[in-house]
Design an enzyme around this catalytic site. Structure first.
Site, PDB file in Angstrom:
ATOM      1  N   VAL A 121     -13.264   7.632 -27.713  1.00 22.84           N
ATOM      2  CA  VAL A 121     -14.854   7.862 -28.110  1.00 22.84           C
ATOM      3  C   VAL A 121     -15.156   6.855 -28.995  1.00 22.84           C
ATOM      4  O   VAL A 121     -15.718   6.095 -28.267  1.00 22.84           O
ATOM      5  CB  VAL A 121     -15.267   9.549 -28.217  1.00 22.84           C
ATOM      6  N   CYS A 122     -14.556   7.551 -30.341  1.00 24.38           N
ATOM      7  CA  CYS A 122     -15.779   6.870 -31.607  1.00 24.38           C
ATOM      8  C   CYS A 122     -14.668   5.564 -31.541  1.00 24.38           C
ATOM      9  O   CYS A 122     -14.865   4.589 -32.437  1.00 24.38           O
ATOM     10  CB  CYS A 122     -14.873   7.771 -32.841  1.00 24.38           C
ATOM     11  N   ILE A 123     -13.105   5.147 -30.963  1.00 21.40           N
ATOM     12  CA  ILE A 123     -12.198   3.792 -31.398  1.00 21.40           C
ATOM     13  C   ILE A 123     -12.815   3.161 -30.323  1.00 21.40           C
ATOM     14  O   ILE A 123     -13.229   2.041 -29.928  1.00 21.40           O
ATOM     15  CB  ILE A 123     -11.615   4.358 -31.327  1.00 21.40           C
TER      16      ILE A 123
END
Length: 217
Positions: A121-123
């Site tokens: 998600v965040c990467i």
């Protein structure tokens, strides 16, 4: 036939050709991370942070919902950058926060290195977004983690298919040093490797203690 030249490849990282973005290394995100042991994750995050600090790499630190949900950035990072402004977001995709875009543009680097939680998600979000906007993207895989091995591995594959380049925390440190004769950073690079480099760090301690050995001549 190609001609060999004693010079570094352009795809290698150096201290001035990239911006490092460390994303959401926070307790709430780490609680659900299963693809890497939390001790190893914290160790690798510390290695990346110390490498960036030592080599004066342009660095951005960012969190999500720090006060209301996810908690503070790992102390292993905060202690290395005690005065660095940490951008706290609501967006899962760091790249969609206009403040991040402003800082990235101010840093003026066309190459982005990412590390953080969670990989899928965040990467993935900033990696794909940056790639589509023409940036080169590197991902420090063992300073990332996800809710399962499957989630982490599929996320890494997805980014690689888009053109991202995977690497590890120790690789990041040593790629920045690259020549043991670079005396101005030698001692700190060895100190970081000794503290966070696992078996390699133990080897450095042994060689120095038993034989007074060093990589530099």
């Amino acid at each position: 036939m190609p001609i060999a030249k004693a010079e570094a490849g352009k795809a290698l990282l150096n201290p001035t050709n990239h911006t490092l973005i460390m994303i959401d290394h926070q307790p709430q995100m780490a609680f659900a991370t299963k693809s890497i042991d939390p001790v190893a994750l914290r160790n690798n995050a510390a290695m990346v942070a110390k490498a960036a600090k030592e080599f004066k790499v342009a660095t951005i630190l960012t969190t999500v919902a720090e006060k209301s949900f996810s908690g503070p950035i790992f102390e292993e990072i905060k202690s290395v950058f005690p005065d660095e402004h940490i951008i706290d977001r609501t967006t899962m995709n760091t790249w969609e926060d206009s403040r991040i875009a402003e800082v990235v543009n101010a840093k003026g680097k066309g190459r982005i290195v990412l590390a953080g939680l969670w990989t899928s998600v965040c990467i993935v979000g900033p990696a794909i977004s940056a790639l589509e906007q023409g940036f080169e993207v590197y991902v420090i895989a063992d300073a990332c983690g996800d809710v399962s091995d499957e989630a982490h591995e599929r996320a890494m594959e997805r980014m690689i298919q888009m053109g991202a380049r995977p690497m590890t925390s120790l690789q990041y440190l040593l790629e920045l040093q690259r020549d043991w004769a670079r005396g101005e950073t030698y001692n700190q690079t060895v100190a970081t490797a000794v503290t966070h480099g696992g078996g390699y760090g133990l080897g450095l301690i042994y060689a120095k203690s038993m034989f007074n050995a060093s990589e530099g001549h």
